[in-house]
Scaffold this active site. Sequence first.
Site, PDB file in Angstrom:
ATOM      1  N   LYS A  39      18.250  47.987 -25.283  1.00 12.84           N
ATOM      2  CA  LYS A  39      17.764  47.982 -26.661  1.00 12.84           C
ATOM      3  C   LYS A  39      16.264  48.220 -26.631  1.00 12.84           C
ATOM      4  CE  LYS A  39      17.394  45.282 -30.859  1.00 12.84           C
ATOM      5  NZ  LYS A  39      17.861  44.112 -31.603  1.00 12.84           N
TER       6      LYS A  39
ATOM      7  N   ARG B  47      15.423  45.745 -41.012  1.00 14.95           N
ATOM      8  CA  ARG B  47      14.560  44.570 -41.212  1.00 14.95           C
ATOM      9  C   ARG B  47      14.293  44.347 -42.689  1.00 14.95           C
ATOM     10  NH1 ARG B  47      10.484  45.549 -36.044  1.00 14.95           N
ATOM     11  NH2 ARG B  47      12.152  45.489 -34.478  1.00 14.95           N
TER      12      ARG B  47
ATOM     13  N   LYS C 286       8.037  43.450 -31.180  1.00 16.65           N
ATOM     14  CA  LYS C 286       9.042  42.932 -30.253  1.00 16.65           C
ATOM     15  C   LYS C 286       8.934  43.568 -28.863  1.00 16.65           C
ATOM     16  CE  LYS C 286      12.251  41.684 -33.986  1.00 16.65           C
ATOM     17  NZ  LYS C 286      13.670  41.637 -34.434  1.00 16.65           N
TER      18      LYS C 286
ATOM     19  N   GLU D  18      18.731  46.895 -16.472  1.00 15.41           N
ATOM     20  CA  GLU D  18      19.337  46.021 -17.480  1.00 15.41           C
ATOM     21  C   GLU D  18      20.870  46.079 -17.400  1.00 15.41           C
ATOM     22  OE1 GLU D  18      18.101  43.816 -19.368  1.00 15.41           O
ATOM     23  OE2 GLU D  18      15.982  44.255 -19.621  1.00 15.41           O
TER      24      GLU D  18
ATOM     25  N   LYS E 132      20.767  51.377 -27.742  1.00 15.64           N
ATOM     26  CA  LYS E 132      20.294  51.320 -29.128  1.00 15.64           C
ATOM     27  C   LYS E 132      18.807  51.640 -29.182  1.00 15.64           C
ATOM     28  CE  LYS E 132      19.765  47.950 -32.749  1.00 15.64           C
ATOM     29  NZ  LYS E 132      19.725  46.553 -33.039  1.00 15.64           N
TER      30      LYS E 132
ATOM     31  N   SER F 165      19.781  51.903 -38.451  1.00 19.67           N
ATOM     32  CA  SER F 165      19.442  52.044 -39.869  1.00 19.67           C
ATOM     33  C   SER F 165      18.497  53.221 -40.141  1.00 19.67           C
ATOM     34  CB  SER F 165      18.837  50.742 -40.386  1.00 19.67           C
ATOM     35  OG  SER F 165      17.707  50.362 -39.612  1.00 19.67           O
TER      36      SER F 165
ATOM     37  N   TYR G  10      26.465  52.902 -40.071  1.00 26.58           N
ATOM     38  CA  TYR G  10      26.545  52.568 -41.499  1.00 26.58           C
ATOM     39  C   TYR G  10      27.357  53.621 -42.247  1.00 26.58           C
ATOM     40  CZ  TYR G  10      23.025  49.381 -39.890  1.00 26.58           C
ATOM     41  OH  TYR G  10      22.388  48.408 -39.173  1.00 26.58           O
TER      42      TYR G  10
HETATM   43  C1  PBG Z   1      17.961  42.033 -34.400  1.00 31.31           C
HETATM   44  C2  PBG Z   1      18.667  43.305 -34.636  1.00 31.31           C
HETATM   45  C3  PBG Z   1      18.030  44.459 -35.100  1.00 31.31           C
HETATM   46  C4  PBG Z   1      19.030  45.409 -35.277  1.00 31.31           C
HETATM   47  C5  PBG Z   1      20.247  44.837 -34.912  1.00 31.31           C
HETATM   48  N1  PBG Z   1      20.005  43.527 -34.508  1.00 31.31           N
HETATM   49  C6  PBG Z   1      16.618  44.703 -35.465  1.00 31.31           C
HETATM   50  C7  PBG Z   1      15.557  44.327 -34.536  1.00 31.31           C
HETATM   51  O1  PBG Z   1      15.747  44.200 -33.332  1.00 31.31           O
HETATM   52  O2  PBG Z   1      14.466  44.106 -35.051  1.00 31.31           O
HETATM   53  C8  PBG Z   1      18.749  46.794 -35.786  1.00 31.31           C
HETATM   54  C9  PBG Z   1      19.880  47.580 -36.329  1.00 31.31           C
HETATM   55  C10 PBG Z   1      19.505  48.732 -37.168  1.00 31.31           C
HETATM   56  O3  PBG Z   1      18.328  49.134 -37.302  1.00 31.31           O
HETATM   57  O4  PBG Z   1      20.432  49.305 -37.750  1.00 31.31           O
HETATM   58  N2  PBG Z   1      18.416  41.180 -33.445  1.00 31.31           N
END
Ligand code: PBG
Length: 340
Positions: free
Chosen positions: A203, A213, A230, A246, A261, A287, A326
């Site tokens: 990720k 968010r 993050k 990982e 991701k 997203s 989505y």
């Molecule tokens: C947070 C989480 C995130 C997403 C899934 N779980 C956002 C982040 O890490 O800030 C993002 C999914 C998306 O953007 O569709 N644990």
Amino acid sequence: MTTSPDWLAPDRRPRRMRRTDAIRRLVRETHLTPDRLVLPQFIMTGDNREEPIDAMPGRSRLTIDRTIAECEQAMELGVRAFAIFPAVEASLKTPEATEALNPENLDCQSVRAIKKALPEACVITDIALDPFSSLGHDGLVGNGVILNDETCEVLAKMAVLHAEAGADMVAPSDMMDGRVAAIRAALDDTGHTDTAILAYTAKYASAFYGPFREALESAPVDAPDVPKDKKTYQMDPANTREASLEAMLDEAEGADIMMVKPGLPYLDIIARLRAETTLPIAAYHVSGEYAMIKAAAERGWLDEKECMMESLTALARAGSDIIFTYAALDYARWWREGLV
Ligand code: PBG
């Protein structure tokens, strides 16, 4: 008898296999069926209400009853897996994310209600603290840093609660070191040996999570001693080999499925992990990827259906078995109508 020079008369003519739709379908290498899609759901408290998410046209935060109705519709279209994300009221968020361990929280209530109404659905819960944290981080914050081992302990408890509520899979999306092992041990110790772990393995610290968010109001807050982003736990977008590290760790710790991701900007990572493991690989068409296509389509700059289908097919072609998107409902409708 040909009059063209030799260089104009190739022996191999791959275009023969592209001549008609029927032929193209015969030789198509990738078939993405709705079976392989996971629909993420943003859930809020209340009854029979929905709140559209600005940056994600077509998607809304739904109350549990409306979520179930939409999941039912999805299942009729062949989409049977749902990833749930709670939109927690601001008044319930604390720096320690204590609401994450409340057995009556929105996550647990949602899992129980969905599994009761739709026992055949596969319900996947997110394991991370951000929806519950007033600081907007996936882990506990102390002295300006994200506390790794302390966070793993909380995540393991959270996973057990979700398993007790009936989750089929728990999906740690937090990127703490050692969390898969901690969660597997906690699940096994409490008798939840059948609850699977879908690990967010690679990720990346991505700007494409923006609309998500917004949906959960979960961005890191601007406050003293709170990291602004993050990047100390999510991966650097410049790195490849680190994804293999990982993956090696997550597999050894007991992951059942590994995720990459975001999706499209990281096809190389999907292909790499596909080649390195026998575990199923999931990709998250996040997203921001969804929002880009929607926004360009609204302006008439892109064809939404074609771009969505091409993006999702590319994720499958690169090697993902499972795709979180989505656009799952739209894709399943196009599939049913024979448009895919
Ligand atoms: C947070 C989480 C995130 C997403 C899934 N779980 C956002 C982040 O890490 O800030 C993002 C999914 C998306 O953007 O569709 N644990």
